[in-house]
Scaffold this motif. Sequence first.
Motif, PDB file in Angstrom:
ATOM      1  N   THR B  31       0.836  -1.204   0.000  1.00 29.19           N
ATOM      2  CA  THR B  31       0.000   0.000   0.000  1.00 29.19           C
ATOM      3  C   THR B  31       0.864   1.243   0.000  1.00 29.19           C
ATOM      4  O   THR B  31       1.828   1.349   0.766  1.00 29.19           O
ATOM      5  N   TYR B  33       0.618   5.632  -0.177  1.00 25.13           N
ATOM      6  CA  TYR B  33      -0.248   6.787   0.060  1.00 25.13           C
ATOM      7  C   TYR B  33       0.487   8.076  -0.339  1.00 25.13           C
ATOM      8  O   TYR B  33       1.684   8.207  -0.083  1.00 25.13           O
ATOM      9  N   GLN B  48      -4.550   6.765  -2.555  1.00 18.98           N
ATOM     10  CA  GLN B  48      -4.078   5.571  -1.889  1.00 18.98           C
ATOM     11  C   GLN B  48      -4.103   4.433  -2.896  1.00 18.98           C
ATOM     12  O   GLN B  48      -5.123   4.199  -3.554  1.00 18.98           O
ATOM     13  N   GLN B  50      -3.332   0.229  -3.592  1.00 18.63           N
ATOM     14  CA  GLN B  50      -3.063  -1.116  -3.095  1.00 18.63           C
ATOM     15  C   GLN B  50      -2.484  -1.858  -4.294  1.00 18.63           C
ATOM     16  O   GLN B  50      -3.192  -2.101  -5.266  1.00 18.63           O
ATOM     17  N   VAL B  54      -6.027   1.763  -7.504  1.00 20.18           N
ATOM     18  CA  VAL B  54      -6.423   2.880  -6.642  1.00 20.18           C
ATOM     19  C   VAL B  54      -7.508   2.432  -5.656  1.00 20.18           C
ATOM     20  O   VAL B  54      -8.536   1.883  -6.064  1.00 20.18           O
ATOM     21  N   VAL B  55      -7.268   2.663  -4.370  1.00 27.04           N
ATOM     22  CA  VAL B  55      -8.251   2.339  -3.336  1.00 27.04           C
ATOM     23  C   VAL B  55      -9.132   3.545  -3.039  1.00 27.04           C
ATOM     24  O   VAL B  55     -10.341   3.423  -2.880  1.00 27.04           O
ATOM     25  N   ASP B  56      -8.511   4.716  -2.952  1.00 23.76           N
ATOM     26  CA  ASP B  56      -9.242   5.924  -2.590  1.00 23.76           C
ATOM     27  C   ASP B  56      -8.567   7.126  -3.234  1.00 23.76           C
ATOM     28  O   ASP B  56      -7.396   7.372  -2.962  1.00 23.76           O
ATOM     29  N   GLY B  97      -0.104  -3.490   3.909  1.00 24.78           N
ATOM     30  CA  GLY B  97      -1.305  -3.719   3.114  1.00 24.78           C
ATOM     31  C   GLY B  97      -1.954  -5.058   3.353  1.00 24.78           C
ATOM     32  O   GLY B  97      -2.743  -5.532   2.540  1.00 24.78           O
ATOM     33  N   SER B  98      -1.661  -5.696   4.488  1.00 26.73           N
ATOM     34  CA  SER B  98      -2.240  -7.010   4.751  1.00 26.73           C
ATOM     35  C   SER B  98      -3.620  -6.895   5.370  1.00 26.73           C
ATOM     36  O   SER B  98      -4.530  -7.639   5.039  1.00 26.73           O
ATOM     37  N   SER B  99      -3.787  -5.948   6.294  1.00 22.93           N
ATOM     38  CA  SER B  99      -5.077  -5.736   6.952  1.00 22.93           C
ATOM     39  C   SER B  99      -5.047  -4.371   7.607  1.00 22.93           C
ATOM     40  O   SER B  99      -4.075  -4.029   8.264  1.00 22.93           O
ATOM     41  N   TRP B 100      -6.141  -3.601   7.467  1.00 21.81           N
ATOM     42  CA  TRP B 100      -6.129  -2.255   8.026  1.00 21.81           C
ATOM     43  C   TRP B 100      -5.940  -2.271   9.543  1.00 21.81           C
ATOM     44  O   TRP B 100      -5.446  -1.338  10.138  1.00 21.81           O
ATOM     45  N   GLU B 103      -2.108  -2.244  10.224  1.00 20.63           N
ATOM     46  CA  GLU B 103      -1.279  -1.366   9.423  1.00 20.63           C
ATOM     47  C   GLU B 103      -0.641  -0.246  10.219  1.00 20.63           C
ATOM     48  O   GLU B 103      -1.269   0.370  11.078  1.00 20.63           O
ATOM     49  N   GLN B 105       1.616   3.143   8.922  1.00 22.43           N
ATOM     50  CA  GLN B 105       2.152   3.842   7.765  1.00 22.43           C
ATOM     51  C   GLN B 105       3.503   4.465   8.114  1.00 22.43           C
ATOM     52  O   GLN B 105       3.650   5.099   9.155  1.00 22.43           O
TER      53      GLN B 105
END
Lengths: 117, 116
Positions: B31, B33, B48, B50, B54-56, B97-100, B103, B105
């Motif tokens: 991931t 950002y 963002q 992944q 694009v995620v967001d 990027g495995s699980s929020w 995570e 950053q």
Amino acid sequence: AQKVTQAQTEISVVEKEDVTLDCVYETRDTTYYLFWYKQPPSGELVFLIRRNSFDEQNEISGRYSWNFQKSTSSFNFTITASQVVDSAVYFCALSEAQIQGAQKLVFGQGTRLTINP
Amino acid sequence: EAGVAQSPRYKIIEKRQSVAFWCNPISGHATLYWYQQILGQGPKLLIQFQNNGVVDDSQLPKDRFSAERLKGVDSTLKIQPAKLEDSAVYLCASSLGSSWRRETQYFGPGTRLLVL
């Protein structure tokens, strides 16, 4: 909507004093994570701590300690016996779940801490 | 372990010019950002990724900003044409990027942009 408030814009103390940085958050989620980051003059955000919403135990790491209270939606940060090297901008942040395993951080506006010799 | 790399560190341009920023995340981080940090404020997420998807990008001003992460590693953020209000620090961050829930950053040193 998620929101993080750091009411203290600037704090200035003399070296060796203790100082507490306040952080208040708003969220409707029951599961969330809170973070503190340090931003020295060089500009890079340095990760300090992550705390999940189910763990209200206070944490201590050397001169740093964190007080998480869900009842008041606060996650305060205390530096004991402050040093000049602690001078920086400190950010509190709240994470929001995203799809695909990603994470969205919502930051407060930061508190500029100055430690005077 | 090498951290997040960004270049250039500083850029001064005139309004209506274009500019591009580059980011190389921590090895193995899926991931990536991009944040914009205006002076005196906290960072605000622009986009963002992944891997290379694009995620967001809900806060990306798409009329002038674009970003890509073609091979799921490096990323480029572009502004064209730049406006005075784009003056800010542009921060790149990466996470596993495995699980929020797990995570954290990690941020690069940022690129300081001044638009004259």
